[in-house]
Design a protein around this motif. Sequence first.
Motif, PDB file in Angstrom:
ATOM      1  N   SER A  72       0.838  -1.056  -0.163  1.00  0.00           N
ATOM      2  CA  SER A  72      -0.199   0.107  -0.043  1.00  0.00           C
ATOM      3  C   SER A  72       0.913   1.250  -0.148  1.00  0.00           C
ATOM      4  CB  SER A  72      -0.962  -0.137   1.051  1.00  0.00           C
ATOM      5  OG  SER A  72      -0.114  -0.332   2.379  1.00  0.00           O
ATOM      6  N   LYS A  73       2.061   1.369   0.454  1.00  0.00           N
ATOM      7  CA  LYS A  73       2.786   2.189   0.514  1.00  0.00           C
ATOM      8  C   LYS A  73       3.932   2.571  -0.527  1.00  0.00           C
ATOM      9  CE  LYS A  73       2.840   2.622   5.382  1.00  0.00           C
ATOM     10  NZ  LYS A  73       2.206   1.490   5.751  1.00  0.00           N
ATOM     11  N   ASP A  74       3.754   1.618  -1.688  1.00  0.00           N
ATOM     12  CA  ASP A  74       4.809   1.487  -2.915  1.00  0.00           C
ATOM     13  C   ASP A  74       4.270   2.759  -3.801  1.00  0.00           C
ATOM     14  OD1 ASP A  74       5.847  -0.674  -1.827  1.00  0.00           O
ATOM     15  OD2 ASP A  74       5.121  -1.935  -3.325  1.00  0.00           O
ATOM     16  N   GLU A  75       5.140   3.355  -4.474  1.00  0.00           N
ATOM     17  CA  GLU A  75       4.789   4.334  -5.412  1.00  0.00           C
ATOM     18  C   GLU A  75       4.888   3.975  -6.680  1.00  0.00           C
ATOM     19  OE1 GLU A  75       3.751   7.486  -5.222  1.00  0.00           O
ATOM     20  OE2 GLU A  75       3.722   7.001  -3.121  1.00  0.00           O
ATOM     21  N   CYS A  76       3.667   4.244  -7.589  1.00  0.00           N
ATOM     22  CA  CYS A  76       3.650   3.878  -8.873  1.00  0.00           C
ATOM     23  C   CYS A  76       2.574   4.424  -9.470  1.00  0.00           C
ATOM     24  CB  CYS A  76       4.053   2.235  -9.247  1.00  0.00           C
ATOM     25  SG  CYS A  76       2.177   1.536  -8.560  1.00  0.00           S
ATOM     26  N   LEU A  77       2.648   4.377 -10.907  1.00  0.00           N
ATOM     27  CA  LEU A  77       1.414   4.855 -11.619  1.00  0.00           C
ATOM     28  C   LEU A  77       0.390   3.889 -11.682  1.00  0.00           C
ATOM     29  CD1 LEU A  77       3.467   5.847 -14.970  1.00  0.00           C
ATOM     30  CD2 LEU A  77       2.152   7.451 -13.481  1.00  0.00           C
ATOM     31  N   ASN A  78      -1.039   4.343 -11.722  1.00  0.00           N
ATOM     32  CA  ASN A  78      -2.120   3.438 -11.847  1.00  0.00           C
ATOM     33  C   ASN A  78      -2.257   2.472 -10.426  1.00  0.00           C
ATOM     34  OD1 ASN A  78      -2.632   4.623 -14.238  1.00  0.00           O
ATOM     35  ND2 ASN A  78      -1.972   2.930 -15.438  1.00  0.00           N
ATOM     36  N   LYS A  79      -2.123   3.271  -9.365  1.00  0.00           N
ATOM     37  CA  LYS A  79      -2.226   2.321  -8.189  1.00  0.00           C
ATOM     38  C   LYS A  79      -3.729   2.390  -7.901  1.00  0.00           C
ATOM     39  CE  LYS A  79      -0.418   3.251  -3.655  1.00  0.00           C
ATOM     40  NZ  LYS A  79       0.435   3.843  -2.886  1.00  0.00           N
ATOM     41  N   ILE A  80      -4.436   1.335  -7.393  1.00  0.00           N
ATOM     42  CA  ILE A  80      -5.668   1.342  -6.968  1.00  0.00           C
ATOM     43  C   ILE A  80      -5.897   0.631  -5.805  1.00  0.00           C
ATOM     44  CG2 ILE A  80      -8.168   0.753  -7.507  1.00  0.00           C
ATOM     45  CD1 ILE A  80      -7.198   0.473 -10.735  1.00  0.00           C
ATOM     46  N   ILE A 135      -2.049  -1.471 -12.154  1.00  0.00           N
ATOM     47  CA  ILE A 135      -2.253  -1.585 -13.629  1.00  0.00           C
ATOM     48  C   ILE A 135      -0.862  -1.229 -14.451  1.00  0.00           C
ATOM     49  CG2 ILE A 135      -3.914  -1.640 -15.381  1.00  0.00           C
ATOM     50  CD1 ILE A 135      -5.963  -1.899 -13.478  1.00  0.00           C
ATOM     51  N   PRO A 136      -0.145  -1.830 -14.867  1.00  0.00           N
ATOM     52  CA  PRO A 136       1.153  -1.134 -15.692  1.00  0.00           C
ATOM     53  C   PRO A 136       0.410  -0.431 -16.723  1.00  0.00           C
ATOM     54  CG  PRO A 136       1.677  -3.218 -14.993  1.00  0.00           C
ATOM     55  CD  PRO A 136       0.236  -3.244 -14.581  1.00  0.00           C
ATOM     56  N   PRO A 137       0.662   0.877 -17.135  1.00  0.00           N
ATOM     57  CA  PRO A 137       0.123   1.509 -18.180  1.00  0.00           C
ATOM     58  C   PRO A 137       0.294   0.725 -19.512  1.00  0.00           C
ATOM     59  CG  PRO A 137       1.539   3.079 -16.956  1.00  0.00           C
ATOM     60  CD  PRO A 137       1.788   1.638 -16.480  1.00  0.00           C
TER      61      PRO A 137
END
Lengths: 232, 359
Positions: B284-292, B346-348
Amino acid sequence: MDWFPLYNSLRVASISTFFTFFLGIFAAHYIAKTPRIIKGVLDGILTLPLVLPPTVIGFFLLKTIGPLGPVGSGVLEVFGFKLTMTWYSAIFATTIISFPLMYRTARGAFESFDSTLLYSGQTLGLSNTFLFWRVIMPNCKQGILAGAVLSFARALGEFGATTMVAGYIPGRTAIISTTVYQLWREGNDALAYKWVFVNLVISFIVLAAVNMFENRYKQPVGAAKNHFDHED
Amino acid sequence: MSVYVKIKKSFGNFVLDTEFEAENVILALLGASGSGKSMTLKCIAGIVRPDKGRIVVDGVTLFDSEKKINLSPQERHVGLLFQNYALFPNMTVEQNLYTVLKKRSGAKNLQDQLNLLLESFYLTGLEKHYPGQLSGGQQQRVALARIMASDPRIIMLDEPLSALDSYLRWQVEKELTDILGKYKGTTLYVSHNRDEVYRICQKVCVINDGRSEKVSSIVEFFNAPPTLASALLSGCKNYSKIEKLSNDRVYAVDWKTDLKCSAHIPDDAGYIGVRAHRILPIGSKDECLNKISCRVLEVRHDLFSVIVTVVPADADPRKEFSQIRMEMPSLEDDPLRPGDSMTINIPPEMIMPLRKRMS
């Protein structure tokens, strides 16, 4: 005992079965392809002899092929022979009366035929005639033979229409069914019993034949896929 | 060896409207059952007459409603392998092949040709058997041999593996692939099984509810299916309706979240799709694009994987598309339970924009 009625019965039934066999198959094959409404109408007409009293058929026949009927008078005039009151007159009656049995059984057999066999044959370039004789007929064989045996039995037992068009002339138009009737009228029970016995034997043989064909017919030839066979 | 088909036929409410072209490839006609795939083959073979259109094989017009051309099945030289193989049950293997060979080549070297066929379809020794005595795979080889004996311009296979048990299938599929590999012409392969199509075919034409979509290559089809229907048939499990925000950003309506996409989003895109095994669980603390952030609805254990159904925290779980299905290798430790919270990514590059319908 004069065996003529047995001979004549078998002769009439065999010839009429020959006709109904081809006519029935022909009708069943072509009617199966017609549109639904036409099929319904033709089906009704062709099955009618099965439900009409044989005397009604006899009546129509006399009005058509009798010496005063349109066909009967024409034949008498042109060829000089009568179509009624002869041994072959009975063939007209028995052919019409036994026709629905052949037609309906053959139609049932054609309808349960797997049409993909026909289609695959066509895409492989085989002619429709070839496919009819070498694929459709062999795969409908049991049903068609059962139909032929049933029509034969019906032709053999015909009485009503036959007496009207062929009458009962000993040694000329007598068949087993009319003979039994005549002997009963004369009070000749001893001889009547003999003919009844002959009739029973024939009927028994015919029924055994029908059963044999129908039982084999129920097992589709080669249709089972043996999923659990080993490969090669 | 080419085929061009553009036909229309209506059956009451159902309208078949297909158009495709293929040359020297194995083209899959992929569609759900009842979508009109088999009917299309029957139209090409001449068993069913289309209402309108044109069918051309190898430059020969088989059917043209305008020019009133409608060749009989016999004149079309098109091989069709039926689902049940349609071998003549009253003839042996040899006779089944012989009747067709004789028709094609007259009386010349019939025995040699027969032996050659038997050999190349691994049927030697089965000559005197009736179809009912053969296994499903053997029947299929006889049927294929019989089609090849007729020297067809194209061959068409109607769900050739569907009548087989799953444990026989693999072997038969391998043999079928070998046989089709040796055949250099055009093959139409009807199937509803995407895995089978992926392994056997080179191109695919999706038929959805009677309508065909554009022919695409297999790789293209599985990586970037153009429409919702294609994506469904390609096995994609997750969809959301979208509103396009920019060329690389969408708002996923069903998931109630903004997403960044690597693929260009066409203006008429109505949905996005994401494959179940492309979605990654993250902390839950990881930073990335498209995090839900999601809630776990259901956990199902498969043989080697676990299928987790989650729903985004803000979405309505009762709506069909709001649920997200992900497939991961079985987790050894700390099994998930329904009700747990979970964060997914969800990787872009895994987002597939989908059109509603082919334009």
